[in-house]
Design an enzyme around this catalytic site. Structure first.
Site, mmCIF file in Angstrom:
data_model
loop_
_atom_site.group_PDB
_atom_site.id
_atom_site.type_symbol
_atom_site.label_atom_id
_atom_site.label_comp_id
_atom_site.label_asym_id
_atom_site.label_seq_id
_atom_site.Cartn_x
_atom_site.Cartn_y
_atom_site.Cartn_z
ATOM 1 N N ASP A 38 -1.498 28.355 -79.288
ATOM 2 C CA ASP A 38 -2.446 29.405 -78.904
ATOM 3 C C ASP A 38 -3.678 29.240 -79.782
ATOM 4 O OD1 ASP A 38 -3.508 31.865 -77.879
ATOM 5 O OD2 ASP A 38 -2.721 32.945 -79.605
ATOM 6 N N SER A 39 -4.721 29.980 -79.458
ATOM 7 C CA SER A 39 -5.912 29.951 -80.292
ATOM 8 C C SER A 39 -5.662 30.644 -81.631
ATOM 9 C CB SER A 39 -7.054 30.669 -79.576
ATOM 10 O OG SER A 39 -6.655 31.997 -79.298
ATOM 11 N N CYS A 101 -1.530 30.601 -74.315
ATOM 12 C CA CYS A 101 -2.859 31.205 -74.398
ATOM 13 C C CYS A 101 -3.429 31.183 -72.986
ATOM 14 C CB CYS A 101 -3.727 30.381 -75.341
ATOM 15 S SG CYS A 101 -5.464 30.839 -75.358
ATOM 16 N N GLU A 182 -6.144 41.010 -83.393
ATOM 17 C CA GLU A 182 -6.001 40.001 -84.453
ATOM 18 C C GLU A 182 -6.358 40.620 -85.813
ATOM 19 O OE1 GLU A 182 -5.109 35.743 -84.812
ATOM 20 O OE2 GLU A 182 -5.459 36.675 -82.893
ATOM 21 N N CYS A 214 -3.718 37.952 -71.491
ATOM 22 C CA CYS A 214 -4.025 37.457 -72.830
ATOM 23 C C CYS A 214 -2.760 37.669 -73.645
ATOM 24 C CB CYS A 214 -5.194 38.230 -73.437
ATOM 25 S SG CYS A 214 -5.519 37.785 -75.154
ATOM 26 N N HIS A 216 -2.322 38.205 -76.578
ATOM 27 C CA HIS A 216 -2.403 39.227 -77.633
ATOM 28 C C HIS A 216 -2.003 40.612 -77.102
ATOM 29 C CE1 HIS A 216 -4.796 36.192 -79.652
ATOM 30 N NE2 HIS A 216 -4.879 36.954 -80.724
HETATM 31 N N1 DGL Z 1 -4.588 34.502 -76.936
HETATM 32 C C1 DGL Z 1 -5.756 34.168 -76.180
HETATM 33 C C2 DGL Z 1 -5.461 34.302 -74.682
HETATM 34 O O1 DGL Z 1 -4.339 34.478 -74.278
HETATM 35 C C3 DGL Z 1 -6.954 35.031 -76.463
HETATM 36 C C4 DGL Z 1 -7.606 34.920 -77.773
HETATM 37 C C5 DGL Z 1 -8.857 34.064 -77.804
HETATM 38 O O2 DGL Z 1 -9.898 34.420 -77.237
HETATM 39 O O3 DGL Z 1 -8.776 33.053 -78.443
HETATM 40 O O4 DGL Z 1 -6.351 34.219 -73.887
#
Ligand code: DGL
Length: 298
Positions: A38-39, A101, A182, A214, A216
């Site tokens: 993931d990011s 992600c 985050e 997302c 998150h």
């Molecule tokens: N976890 C990322 C997603 O599912 C979002 C966070 C980011 O923008 O890096 O899109």
């Protein structure tokens, strides 16, 4: 005679190439780890679901915190980061790579899949969710919330339209939510105000289900449910993707039946706050290690 020598040289070159190729192509077995990336640390919600469903699997997680957030990056950058991480996970012998992600799934899935080829199975977080919601009988109008890049790509709307053209899709970019989570802002006044402000937008007013596009967002699922007073179906990808991972490994006879080895959790930029936040995303024991693939001195 010359022709014969030419033929033999050509043949031996071919054999040498074939052996080199076979050496490069590592044989995947059930005990090989599952790579997840993931990011940042949001993808740990997917890792957590996979860990709960498949406790025998060894996980290698990579959170690209040095480039977070992906949601505001150019498509070329997201593809290039994703391919670099996929290469690292392949080097670690991963039998499967899960793009945990939505942003990378919507922008880089095809590129990563092509790059990885037959070396491992690549799974994104969008296709499993699209398959699930497209078969939900009672839903007529579904909302999608995610980062700017995910919503701009229109990946959910396009794929849902292909599978169920009768399902109306309305998408809304909610770029503040991932950085907010985050930074540890959830289940408080600030997060509630921001969530309410996004969810009350006319664009997603009359929906009867909402996709949390997302990784998150499972962290704010309770607040979202509270906003809708439990009246609509909230779809979060973690458990859906975990089930998809199990089916995919089972179909290839790659499910591990033995004991998991030590899981590994890497992040490309280390801060204490990441270490603290991980406890909320992943319920098991976890130790973050710093690994910057772009400046590989660690
Ligand atoms: N976890 C990322 C997603 O599912 C979002 C966070 C980011 O923008 O890096 O899109």
């Amino acid at each position: 005679m010359d022709g014969f020598f030419c033929f033999v040289t050509l043949l031996s070159d071919k054999v040498i190439n074939l052996v080199a190729q076979m050496k490069k192509q590592k044989i995947l077995t059930k005990t090989n780890p599952i790579g997840i990336f993931d990011s940042g640390i949001g993808g740990l919600t997917v890792a957590d679901a996979i860990h709960r469903l498949l406790p025998s699997e060894t996980l290698i997680y990579f959170g690209d915190t040095a480039h977070l957030p992906y949601g505001d990056k150019a498509p070329e950058s997201i593809q290039s980061y994703s391919i670099r991480i996929a290469d690292y996970l392949l080097d670690q012998g991963c039998k499967m790579i899960v793009i945990a992600c939505n942003t990378a799934s919507s922008i880089a899935y095809e590129a990563v899949k092509k790059h990885v080829g037959s070396r491992a199975t690549v799974i994104d977080v969008i296709n499993p969710v699209v398959a699930e919601v497209s078969s939900m009988k009672k839903i007529k109008h579904i909302g999608v919330i995610g980062t700017r890049a995910t919503i701009r790509s229109n990946a959910y709307a396009i794929r849902i339209e292909q599978q169920n053209p009768n399902l109306k899709v309305s998408s809304l970019a909610t770029p503040l939510l991932a950085p907010m989570i985050e930074e540890g802002f959830f289940n408080n006044k600030i997060s509630r105000t921001i969530i309410n402000s996004y969810l009350s937008r006319p664009k997603i007013k009359k929906i009867d289900a909402l996709i949390l596009a997302c990784t998150h967002y499972p962290l704010i699922k309770a607040e979202i449910i509270e906003y809708y007073k439990k009246n609509i179906n909230i779809v979060d990808s973690a458990d859906i993707v975990a089930r998809f991972v199990r089916e995919s490994l089972a179909s290839k006879d790659l499910l591990n039946s033995g004991k998991a080895r030590n899981h590994k959790f890497y992040i490309s930029d280390y801060t204490k706050s990441f270490e603290q936040s991980t406890k909320i995303f992943f319920k098991g024991k976890l130790k973050l290690e710093h690994k910057n693939l772009w400046n590989d001195t660690h």
